[in-house]
Structure formats: structure tokens, C-alpha cells
Design a protein around this motif. Structure first.
Motif, short mmCIF file in Angstrom:
data_model
loop_
_atom_site.label_atom_id
_atom_site.label_comp_id
_atom_site.label_asym_id
_atom_site.label_seq_id
_atom_site.Cartn_x
_atom_site.Cartn_y
_atom_site.Cartn_z
N ASP A 5 8.08 -12.12 97.97
CA ASP A 5 6.42 -12.09 97.79
C ASP A 5 5.50 -13.35 98.62
OD1 ASP A 5 4.24 -10.49 96.92
OD2 ASP A 5 4.16 -11.63 94.60
N TRP A 6 5.17 -12.44 99.48
CA TRP A 6 4.75 -13.47 100.90
C TRP A 6 3.40 -13.62 100.53
CZ3 TRP A 6 2.51 -10.09 104.00
CH2 TRP A 6 3.43 -9.54 103.28
N ARG A 7 3.43 -12.47 100.00
CA ARG A 7 1.86 -11.71 99.83
C ARG A 7 0.34 -13.00 99.35
NH1 ARG A 7 2.24 -6.18 97.53
NH2 ARG A 7 3.52 -7.41 96.60
N PRO A 8 0.64 -13.85 98.47
CA PRO A 8 -0.24 -14.78 97.96
C PRO A 8 -0.40 -16.06 99.49
CG PRO A 8 1.70 -13.79 96.28
CD PRO A 8 1.19 -13.17 97.48
N ALA A 9 0.31 -16.05 99.55
CA ALA A 9 0.91 -17.66 100.62
C ALA A 9 -0.68 -16.60 101.81
CB ALA A 9 1.85 -17.98 101.66
N TYR B 279 -3.16 -14.45 101.72
CA TYR B 279 -3.75 -14.02 100.85
C TYR B 279 -4.89 -15.07 101.03
CZ TYR B 279 -2.13 -9.49 99.16
OH TYR B 279 -2.13 -8.54 99.31
N ALA B 280 -4.02 -16.37 100.73
CA ALA B 280 -4.58 -17.84 100.92
C ALA B 280 -5.39 -18.17 101.96
CB ALA B 280 -3.67 -18.89 100.17
N LYS B 281 -4.22 -17.67 102.89
CA LYS B 281 -4.76 -18.43 104.75
C LYS B 281 -5.87 -17.28 104.92
CE LYS B 281 -0.11 -18.97 106.79
NZ LYS B 281 1.15 -17.89 107.42
N LEU B 282 -5.68 -16.34 104.39
CA LEU B 282 -7.12 -15.91 105.03
C LEU B 282 -8.73 -15.62 104.40
CD1 LEU B 282 -5.41 -11.85 105.16
CD2 LEU B 282 -5.98 -13.26 107.69
N GLY B 283 -7.64 -16.52 103.17
CA GLY B 283 -9.28 -16.42 102.21
C GLY B 283 -10.12 -17.79 102.90
N ASN B 284 -8.82 -19.08 103.01
CA ASN B 284 -10.17 -19.70 104.09
C ASN B 284 -10.55 -19.56 105.38
OD1 ASN B 284 -9.61 -21.62 101.96
ND2 ASN B 284 -7.23 -21.67 102.47
N LEU B 285 -10.44 -18.59 105.91
CA LEU B 285 -10.98 -18.26 107.33
C LEU B 285 -12.22 -18.31 107.40
CD1 LEU B 285 -7.98 -16.32 108.72
CD2 LEU B 285 -8.11 -18.74 109.32
N ARG B 286 -13.24 -18.66 108.22
CA ARG B 286 -14.67 -18.06 108.12
C ARG B 286 -14.75 -18.06 109.85
NH1 ARG B 286 -17.89 -18.34 103.93
NH2 ARG B 286 -18.94 -17.48 105.15
N ALA B 287 -15.75 -17.37 109.87
CA ALA B 287 -16.17 -17.24 111.56
C ALA B 287 -17.30 -18.30 112.00
CB ALA B 287 -16.76 -15.48 111.90
N GLY B 288 -16.62 -19.24 112.63
CA GLY B 288 -17.42 -20.61 113.38
C GLY B 288 -16.67 -21.21 113.11
N GLN B 289 -15.44 -21.26 112.63
CA GLN B 289 -14.66 -22.24 112.70
C GLN B 289 -14.09 -21.92 114.28
OE1 GLN B 289 -12.14 -20.91 109.78
NE2 GLN B 289 -12.69 -22.00 108.27
N THR B 290 -13.01 -23.60 114.24
CA THR B 290 -12.78 -23.05 116.13
C THR B 290 -11.40 -22.37 116.67
OG1 THR B 290 -10.97 -25.04 115.53
CG2 THR B 290 -13.41 -26.01 116.22
N LEU B 291 -11.58 -21.90 117.28
CA LEU B 291 -10.56 -21.11 117.82
C LEU B 291 -9.15 -21.50 117.33
CD1 LEU B 291 -9.78 -18.64 118.53
CD2 LEU B 291 -9.74 -19.67 120.95
#
Length: 272
Positions: free
Chosen positions: A55-59, A61-73
Motif C-alpha cells: 500500500d504505497w498510496r498514502p506516501a 498522496y502525501a507527496k502530492l498534497g505538499n506540492l504547490r504551484a509557485g515552488q521551484t522546479l
């Protein structure tokens, strides 16, 4: 204690047990219970271990939840790994980096000349991968592979961005430019046809109602109009599709500026 003493005790124990059938049964049951308990514990341990590995999904989901437009590439690279594709359309002023952290989903990142993201989009190609995206100006989360167009409360400012590309990319999105609570970001949620194309399907079935409606109602070209202008029956029919893509922009950036056509990963770019 000598070996003779041990042998004597063992002999007396055998004689005692031999005289009592009930004692034999009790000892057998006790041994059986102990064995079953040990086996059950081992099975539970193995199952939990496998679950934690599988069950790799929670990890993710956590990655995606911390991404925001405006962060560096570079931040996106650290979180998602190196991109598989990268292109800079002439005259656009933007570069498009396409990541595929796992086979189940894609992330498309739009960055400017300073290597800062101005938008990103996540596309889920698996019904078992359902990340949720929340924004304070949109009531309720948008959950990929679960949320339907009609599940998000209506807003008079919501716009439709849709196109029946036939042999090129097809898509249908609802787009909303947000206000102060989100720092004037824009968001989009909808369906693109990349997953279906990569799976060898002729078309994305969730876009079939949009293609039928477009063929009857619209001239060729991208549809850009208010969602509230659609009739109730049209919104009900077209809004049944479960979305597979969510996108957001950096502050004061419009979706149409960074995704002039397809929103998110484009099958023209990633197809074999």
C-alpha cells in the motif's frame, strides 16, 4: 541433575500420563492451541508486512498534497524524481516537464525561465489511485477517479474548457479563477484522454457525452463558455463523468495562459 535423574523423571511422567486419558487430551489441546496461536501470529505479521509494502498510496498522496504551484522546479524533481519528458514550445516562455513517479499517475509541471513552477497538473490513470485536492475557495475536495463534475458545488464563475480532438487530444474541464483566500490562483478539474490512449483505447469513454454534445451544438474548435449557461439537463448529462485530472496555478495566473490546450499530461507528448 544427572542423566539418570532425568530419565527417572521422564519415566514417572510417562507412567502418570499413561494412566490418565483426560490428561493426554488436555496436553494435546494445549499443544494444539499453542501451535495455532503461533501460526496465527506469524500469518498476521506477514500480512501486515505485505500490506505496508504494497500500500504505497498514502506516501504518494502525501507527496502530492505538499506540492504547490509557485515552488521551484527543483523541488518537484526532489519529490517526484527526474522528469521523463521536457519541452519548451517556441514563444511560450514556459517549459513543460512531465513526471511519472509510478505507472498509476502523471504530473505535468509548467515552469518559467527562472525554473519556478507557475502551474502543475496531476492525472490519475488508475481507479485505485485517488488523491484528493483541496482549496479553500472550492467547497469540498476534488478526488481523482471519484469526484464527478456535478459533485463540486456550482459557482457562477466556473468556465468550461473542452475540445473534441478526434485524432488529436480531447479533454473537458471546469475552470475556476479563485479569489483572495487562495492568493488568486486558478484551478481546473476534468478529464483528458491520455490514460485511455496509453491503454490502447480508441477514445476516453468518459468524454463520449461531451463529444456527442459538441458535434450537435458547437462549431469545431475549443469550447469556452460559462458552465451556468448550460441547461440543467446538459449539466446533468455532461457532469456525470468522474474526473481524472486536477490542476492549479501560481498566484495571479490563468489556466488558459499555461495550458492553452490540453490540461495536464498530453498523449501526443508521451505516447510510444
Amino acid at each position: 541433575m544427572t542423566s539418570r535423574d532425568v530419565g527417572g523423571h521422564a519415566a514417572r511422567f510417562d507412567r502418570l500420563v499413561g494412566r490418565s486419558l483426560l490428561l493426554k487430551v488436555v496436553l494435546f489441546v494445549a499443544a494444539l492451541v499453542t501451535a495455532v496461536s503461533t501460526l496465527a501470529t506469524a500469518v498476521v505479521t506477514i500480512v501486515e508486512w505485505n500490506k505496508s509494502r504494497e500500500d504505497w498510496r498514502p506516501a504518494e498522496y502525501a507527496k502530492l498534497g505538499n506540492l504547490r504551484a509557485g515552488q521551484t522546479l527543483e523541488h518537484f524533481r526532489v519529490v517526484l524524481g527526474p522528469p521523463l519528458y521536457r519541452e519548451t514550445p517556441p514563444g511560450s516562455g514556459f517549459s513543460y516537464s512531465t513526471f511519472r513517479p509510478r505507472a498509476d499517475y502523471w504530473v505535468d509541471v509548467v515552469s518559467n525561465a527562472d525554473q519556478v513552477s507557475v502551474a502543475f497538473a496531476v492525472t490519475s490513470c488508475s481507479e485505485r489511485f485517488q488523491p484528493a485536492f483541496r482549496n479553500r475557495s472550492v467547497t469540498g475536495p476534488v478526488v481523482l477517479q471519484r469526484t464527478r463534475f456535478t459533485d463540486v458545488p456550482e459557482n457562477r464563475e466556473t468556465q468550461v474548457k473542452a475540445y473534441d480532438g478526434m485524432t488529436s487530444s480531447s479533454y473537458a474541464f471546469l475552470v475556476l479563477s479563485l479569489g483572495n483566500p487562495s492568493s488568486y490562483r486558478s484551478v481546473a478539474w476534468g478529464v483528458n484522454d491520455t490514460c485511455a490512449a496509453l491503454a490502447g483505447q480508441d477514445e476516453e469513454q468518459r468524454l463520449r457525452p461531451w463529444a456527442d454534445w459538441s458535434g450537435r451544438k458547437q462549431p469545431k474548435g475549443e469550447i469556452n463558455r460559462s458552465w451556468s449557461e448550460f441547461s440543467t439537463s446538459e449539466r446533468e448529462k455532461l457532469g456525470r463523468a468522474e474526473v481524472n485530472t486536477y490542476a492549479e496555478t501560481s498566484p495571479s495566473t490563468e489556466i488558459a495562459k499555461v495550458f492553452p490546450q490540453q490540461v495536464g499530461v498530453d498523449r501526443i507528448v508521451v505516447r510510444p
